[in-house]
Design a protein around this motif. Sequence first.
Motif, short mmCIF file in Angstrom:
data_model
loop_
_atom_site.label_atom_id
_atom_site.label_comp_id
_atom_site.label_asym_id
_atom_site.label_seq_id
_atom_site.Cartn_x
_atom_site.Cartn_y
_atom_site.Cartn_z
N ALA A 1 13.40 -26.25 -20.85
CA ALA A 1 14.74 -25.68 -21.05
C ALA A 1 15.81 -26.60 -20.48
O ALA A 1 16.88 -26.77 -21.07
CB ALA A 1 14.82 -24.30 -20.40
N GLU A 2 15.53 -27.21 -19.31
CA GLU A 2 16.48 -28.13 -18.72
C GLU A 2 16.67 -29.37 -19.60
O GLU A 2 17.79 -29.86 -19.77
CB GLU A 2 16.02 -28.53 -17.32
N ASP B 1 16.21 -29.45 -22.86
CA ASP B 1 16.99 -29.01 -24.02
C ASP B 1 18.47 -28.90 -23.66
O ASP B 1 19.34 -29.25 -24.46
CB ASP B 1 16.46 -27.67 -24.52
N ARG B 2 18.73 -28.37 -22.45
CA ARG B 2 20.13 -28.23 -22.03
C ARG B 2 20.81 -29.59 -21.92
O ARG B 2 21.93 -29.78 -22.38
CB ARG B 2 20.20 -27.48 -20.70
N ARG B 3 20.09 -30.54 -21.30
CA ARG B 3 20.66 -31.87 -21.16
C ARG B 3 20.88 -32.52 -22.52
O ARG B 3 21.90 -33.18 -22.74
CB ARG B 3 19.73 -32.74 -20.31
N ALA C 1 21.41 -30.96 -25.31
CA ALA C 1 22.55 -30.30 -25.94
C ALA C 1 23.87 -30.80 -25.36
O ALA C 1 24.85 -31.01 -26.09
CB ALA C 1 22.44 -28.78 -25.77
N VAL C 2 23.89 -31.01 -24.03
CA VAL C 2 25.11 -31.51 -23.39
C VAL C 2 25.43 -32.92 -23.90
O VAL C 2 26.59 -33.24 -24.21
CB VAL C 2 24.95 -31.50 -21.86
N GLU D 1 26.72 -32.71 -27.39
CA GLU D 1 28.10 -32.20 -27.42
C GLU D 1 29.07 -33.27 -26.93
O GLU D 1 30.17 -33.42 -27.48
CB GLU D 1 28.20 -30.95 -26.54
#
Length: 408
Positions: A180-181, A183-185, A187-188, A191
């Motif tokens: 999840a981390e 994926d978050r990175r 996504a960041v 973006e």
Amino acid sequence: MRRDALWAVIALVMGLILLAAGAYNRQPLSAALAELVSFLPSTVPVQLLAVPLLLTCLGVVVRRSHPVSALALGTTGMTLDLIFGYSLGTIVVFTDNLYSAALYGPSRLGRWMFGTISALAILIGCVIAILSHDVRVFAIAAAQFGLLGTAPVVSALIVRQFRTQAELERARAEQVARLAELDRREAVEAERARMARELHDMIANHFSAIAIQSTAVLSRKDLDMATVRGILESVRENSVQGMAEMRSMIGLLRQSGDGEKAEAIRRRVAEVDELATRAREAGLDVRLRVEGEPRELPAAVDLAGYRIIQESLTNALKHGEEKVDLVVEYGAGTITLVADNPVGAARRASRRYGSPDLPSAGAGIVGMRERASLVGGSFEAGPYEEGWRVHAELPTEESSVLPGGMVL
């Protein structure tokens, strides 16, 4: 170790209290066993029953650090206890020795203990039945010894299985958290790259025109007031447009979940004539041709097409000659964007206004290629005849492009 030592002391004290209270049998295994083994006493001093109790309590001290040694001490103590005359305290502490060995010892030890204790229970039941000359005693003795030995082992195996499952679930949860981390990175980063493309395409167009036109005013001394006024009006228009687009983007970032606002500030390929008009005001001869029937496009394709056209005109304004042939072609399932710009030995800006020496981040072509790729299109940019050509082909099917530019 300190906590286990404390429990061992408590167990020893409780066992001695039980001995003092008479919770023991001073007879050996049976009178018949005493007759068979001549060196066994018929009775033993009660103080001697404290020795097996002490051995089993020592097993409690090392039950976590040395579970196999704890089993050995407990087995020795229990054997002596059965020989001297069994006591309740030693039996209870011995069950903890069995439990600890199965729980903290090697994984195979517990299964081996279960099989061995079951076999011993049957063997002891047979011996007692033979010595007592009563077959019914076999079932009673086997059941007692079997339950005494196997119950703590089975309990330890169950607890060990639950602990193993808990460790696996914990490891799986940690893995899910790491994924999840990641994926978050990702996504960041995606973006941030998207915002960088938007800011580059938004600012470069307007500020390139402002830089070129302001250089014209500063470098030419022979311009009349009408010409200067026209250039300054174009500079003001580009400034106002740039500020408006910046405000729109800031508003979108602050209200990212508002679909109506995102739709209101959305850029469309249909607005290409406005881009051409602003480029003409900056001194670029844009010859726009629209082929096919204009139609509504998916939001991601609309924005990608608009920004590709905008960046193409910006590059032509900064690095090319003063003429651009711009073609927007609506085809079956696709939209094609072509921008042809001749590149001569002298740039238009240096020939007309002097050299503005505009900086370039080198991200324009990269950003256009990324935009086309995100919506599933193709992009090419490079020399063409005596000039430079930008060619992009984007899909226009609603089912092939998801919101955000993802492609099915």
